[in-house]
Design a protein around this motif. Structure first.
Motif, PDB file in Angstrom:
ATOM      1  N   LEU A 167     -54.511 -28.282  23.009  1.00  0.00           N
ATOM      2  CA  LEU A 167     -55.075 -28.111  24.350  1.00  0.00           C
ATOM      3  C   LEU A 167     -56.568 -27.843  24.207  1.00  0.00           C
ATOM      4  O   LEU A 167     -57.000 -27.139  23.277  1.00  0.00           O
ATOM      5  N   ARG A 168     -57.339 -28.379  25.128  1.00  0.00           N
ATOM      6  CA  ARG A 168     -58.788 -28.263  25.030  1.00  0.00           C
ATOM      7  C   ARG A 168     -59.345 -27.489  26.210  1.00  0.00           C
ATOM      8  O   ARG A 168     -58.908 -27.666  27.352  1.00  0.00           O
ATOM      9  N   CYS A 169     -60.327 -26.658  25.911  1.00  0.00           N
ATOM     10  CA  CYS A 169     -61.071 -25.935  26.941  1.00  0.00           C
ATOM     11  C   CYS A 169     -62.556 -26.234  26.732  1.00  0.00           C
ATOM     12  O   CYS A 169     -63.073 -26.074  25.608  1.00  0.00           O
ATOM     13  N   HIS A 170     -63.210 -26.671  27.783  1.00  0.00           N
ATOM     14  CA  HIS A 170     -64.629 -27.026  27.721  1.00  0.00           C
ATOM     15  C   HIS A 170     -65.380 -26.243  28.790  1.00  0.00           C
ATOM     16  O   HIS A 170     -64.970 -26.242  29.949  1.00  0.00           O
ATOM     17  N   GLN A 171     -66.469 -25.583  28.399  1.00  0.00           N
ATOM     18  CA  GLN A 171     -67.251 -24.819  29.362  1.00  0.00           C
ATOM     19  C   GLN A 171     -68.695 -25.292  29.371  1.00  0.00           C
ATOM     20  O   GLN A 171     -69.231 -25.735  28.349  1.00  0.00           O
ATOM     21  N   THR A 172     -69.322 -25.190  30.536  1.00  0.00           N
ATOM     22  CA  THR A 172     -70.717 -25.580  30.672  1.00  0.00           C
ATOM     23  C   THR A 172     -71.602 -24.373  30.973  1.00  0.00           C
ATOM     24  O   THR A 172     -72.755 -24.545  31.367  1.00  0.00           O
ATOM     25  N   GLU A 173     -71.056 -23.164  30.795  1.00  0.00           N
ATOM     26  CA  GLU A 173     -71.769 -21.932  31.159  1.00  0.00           C
ATOM     27  C   GLU A 173     -72.502 -21.307  29.978  1.00  0.00           C
ATOM     28  O   GLU A 173     -73.217 -20.321  30.144  1.00  0.00           O
ATOM     29  N   ASN A 174     -72.290 -21.820  28.801  1.00  0.00           N
ATOM     30  CA  ASN A 174     -72.903 -21.269  27.577  1.00  0.00           C
ATOM     31  C   ASN A 174     -72.504 -19.813  27.335  1.00  0.00           C
ATOM     32  O   ASN A 174     -73.278 -19.022  26.795  1.00  0.00           O
ATOM     33  N   HIS A 175     -71.271 -19.456  27.759  1.00  0.00           N
ATOM     34  CA  HIS A 175     -70.788 -18.101  27.540  1.00  0.00           C
ATOM     35  C   HIS A 175     -70.333 -17.942  26.100  1.00  0.00           C
ATOM     36  O   HIS A 175     -69.768 -18.854  25.504  1.00  0.00           O
ATOM     37  N   ARG A 176     -70.527 -16.755  25.572  1.00  0.00           N
ATOM     38  CA  ARG A 176     -70.214 -16.507  24.166  1.00  0.00           C
ATOM     39  C   ARG A 176     -68.708 -16.373  23.916  1.00  0.00           C
ATOM     40  O   ARG A 176     -68.194 -16.826  22.909  1.00  0.00           O
ATOM     41  N   SER A 182     -62.294 -16.058  21.001  1.00  0.00           N
ATOM     42  CA  SER A 182     -63.441 -16.385  20.156  1.00  0.00           C
ATOM     43  C   SER A 182     -64.667 -15.646  20.671  1.00  0.00           C
ATOM     44  O   SER A 182     -64.905 -15.588  21.879  1.00  0.00           O
ATOM     45  N   TYR A 183     -65.443 -15.115  19.741  1.00  0.00           N
ATOM     46  CA  TYR A 183     -66.664 -14.411  20.117  1.00  0.00           C
ATOM     47  C   TYR A 183     -67.913 -15.129  19.618  1.00  0.00           C
ATOM     48  O   TYR A 183     -69.008 -14.546  19.583  1.00  0.00           O
ATOM     49  N   GLY A 184     -67.726 -16.378  19.243  1.00  0.00           N
ATOM     50  CA  GLY A 184     -68.855 -17.210  18.846  1.00  0.00           C
ATOM     51  C   GLY A 184     -68.343 -18.416  18.089  1.00  0.00           C
ATOM     52  O   GLY A 184     -67.145 -18.510  17.758  1.00  0.00           O
ATOM     53  N   VAL A 185     -69.271 -19.325  17.773  1.00  0.00           N
ATOM     54  CA  VAL A 185     -68.883 -20.517  17.018  1.00  0.00           C
ATOM     55  C   VAL A 185     -68.295 -20.099  15.678  1.00  0.00           C
ATOM     56  O   VAL A 185     -68.876 -19.281  14.959  1.00  0.00           O
ATOM     57  N   LYS A 186     -67.131 -20.609  15.397  1.00  0.00           N
ATOM     58  CA  LYS A 186     -66.368 -20.346  14.181  1.00  0.00           C
ATOM     59  C   LYS A 186     -65.875 -18.903  14.050  1.00  0.00           C
ATOM     60  O   LYS A 186     -65.316 -18.530  13.014  1.00  0.00           O
ATOM     61  N   ASP A 187     -66.080 -18.089  15.074  1.00  0.00           N
ATOM     62  CA  ASP A 187     -65.615 -16.701  15.056  1.00  0.00           C
ATOM     63  C   ASP A 187     -64.446 -16.551  16.016  1.00  0.00           C
ATOM     64  O   ASP A 187     -64.626 -16.611  17.236  1.00  0.00           O
ATOM     65  N   THR A 188     -63.251 -16.355  15.449  1.00  0.00           N
ATOM     66  CA  THR A 188     -62.066 -16.226  16.285  1.00  0.00           C
ATOM     67  C   THR A 188     -61.225 -15.060  15.792  1.00  0.00           C
ATOM     68  O   THR A 188     -61.376 -14.597  14.659  1.00  0.00           O
ATOM     69  N   ASP A 189     -60.326 -14.594  16.663  1.00  0.00           N
ATOM     70  CA  ASP A 189     -59.434 -13.513  16.276  1.00  0.00           C
ATOM     71  C   ASP A 189     -58.132 -13.653  17.051  1.00  0.00           C
ATOM     72  O   ASP A 189     -58.066 -14.318  18.082  1.00  0.00           O
ATOM     73  N   SER A 236     -59.636 -23.280  17.192  1.00  0.00           N
ATOM     74  CA  SER A 236     -60.890 -23.626  16.524  1.00  0.00           C
ATOM     75  C   SER A 236     -62.006 -23.687  17.547  1.00  0.00           C
ATOM     76  O   SER A 236     -61.786 -24.069  18.709  1.00  0.00           O
ATOM     77  N   ARG A 237     -63.179 -23.297  17.094  1.00  0.00           N
ATOM     78  CA  ARG A 237     -64.354 -23.358  17.963  1.00  0.00           C
ATOM     79  C   ARG A 237     -65.532 -23.822  17.109  1.00  0.00           C
ATOM     80  O   ARG A 237     -66.160 -23.031  16.419  1.00  0.00           O
ATOM     81  N   SER A 238     -65.808 -25.105  17.165  1.00  0.00           N
ATOM     82  CA  SER A 238     -66.880 -25.695  16.360  1.00  0.00           C
ATOM     83  C   SER A 238     -68.178 -25.812  17.149  1.00  0.00           C
ATOM     84  O   SER A 238     -69.244 -26.009  16.562  1.00  0.00           O
ATOM     85  N   LYS A 239     -68.071 -25.695  18.469  1.00  0.00           N
ATOM     86  CA  LYS A 239     -69.240 -25.721  19.343  1.00  0.00           C
ATOM     87  C   LYS A 239     -69.090 -24.632  20.394  1.00  0.00           C
ATOM     88  O   LYS A 239     -67.969 -24.266  20.755  1.00  0.00           O
TER      89      LYS A 239
END
Lengths: 111, 114
Positions: free
Chosen positions: B21-30, B49-56, B67-70
């Protein structure tokens, strides 16, 4: 015991009525509190934050009682458009800012 | 409304298949989050996720990976779907993750695992 408990309802009220929902939470270290509204088959949306001093937004009043660990939402002069599920949300803080959602209270306002 | 798009909106799959499943945001939220919502339960956090490549992990992370690559994209993968993963999945975003932070949700994905 659930961490955040709400009466599931449904609460069926006529237009113009005043209705109140309560929510209890189990973690006394919880730091912030919110009410979200969710329409049928839609995403939750923030209705209002809840502050210790109580806060009001138009027909909606939210109260927090830390000693008894409950939160309330009062809706005055109910409208048909208020029909929705109301979610009580508690932020327990800590790493990752753990948000705990209640299962929701269903409100149906009828003409 | 916050710019959050979830895809697909509906998905029917079979037990044992992988699903993303994909989630895409245009708000530039961290911060970005994946929740699931089931009858009688509140929304439950799967991963965040709290940033690119940072997940918990959240409270119900077993059987899921993310995964969060962007900044704008947060993917949720069910490695081998089971019937217990039939649910409505919501993505959410928040700007900074503070204790008074508000969440903004996507429209949800209804997933059925047969």
């Amino acid at each position: 015991r659930k961490e955040v408990e709400q009466d599931p309802g449904p609460f069926n009220v006529p237009e113009g009525a005043t209705v109140a929902f309560n929510c209890t939470y189990s973690n006394s270290a919880s730091q912030s509190f919110f009410w979200y509204r969710q329409d049928c088959r839609k995403e939750p949306k923030l209705l209002m934050s809840v502050y210790s001093s109580g806060n009001e937004d138009g027909r909606f009043t939210a109260q927090l009682n830390r000693a008894s660990q409950y939160i309330s939402l009062l809706i005055r002069d109910s409208k048909l458009s208020d029909s929705a599920t109301y979610l009580c949300v508690v932020n327990e803080g800590g790493y990752g800012n753990k948000l705990v959602f209640g299962a929701g209270t269903i409100l149906r306002v009828k003409s | 409304d916050a710019g959050i798009t979830q895809s697909p909106r509906h998905k029917v799959t079979e037990t044992g298949t992988p699903v993303t499943l994909r989630c895409h945001q245009t708000e530039n939220h961290r911060y970005m989050y994946w929740y699931r919502q089931d009858p009688g339960h509140g929304l439950r956090l799967i991963h965040y996720s709290y940033g690119v490549k940072d997940t918990d992990k959240g409270e119900v992370s077993d059987g899921y990976s993310v995964s969060r690559s962007k900044t704008e994209d947060f993917l949720l993968t069910l490695e081998s779907a089971t019937s217990s993963q039939t649910s409505v999945y919501f993505c959410a975003i928040s700007e900074s993750g503070g204790i008074n932070e508000k969440l903004f949700f996507g429209s949800g994905t209804q997933l059925s695992v047969l």
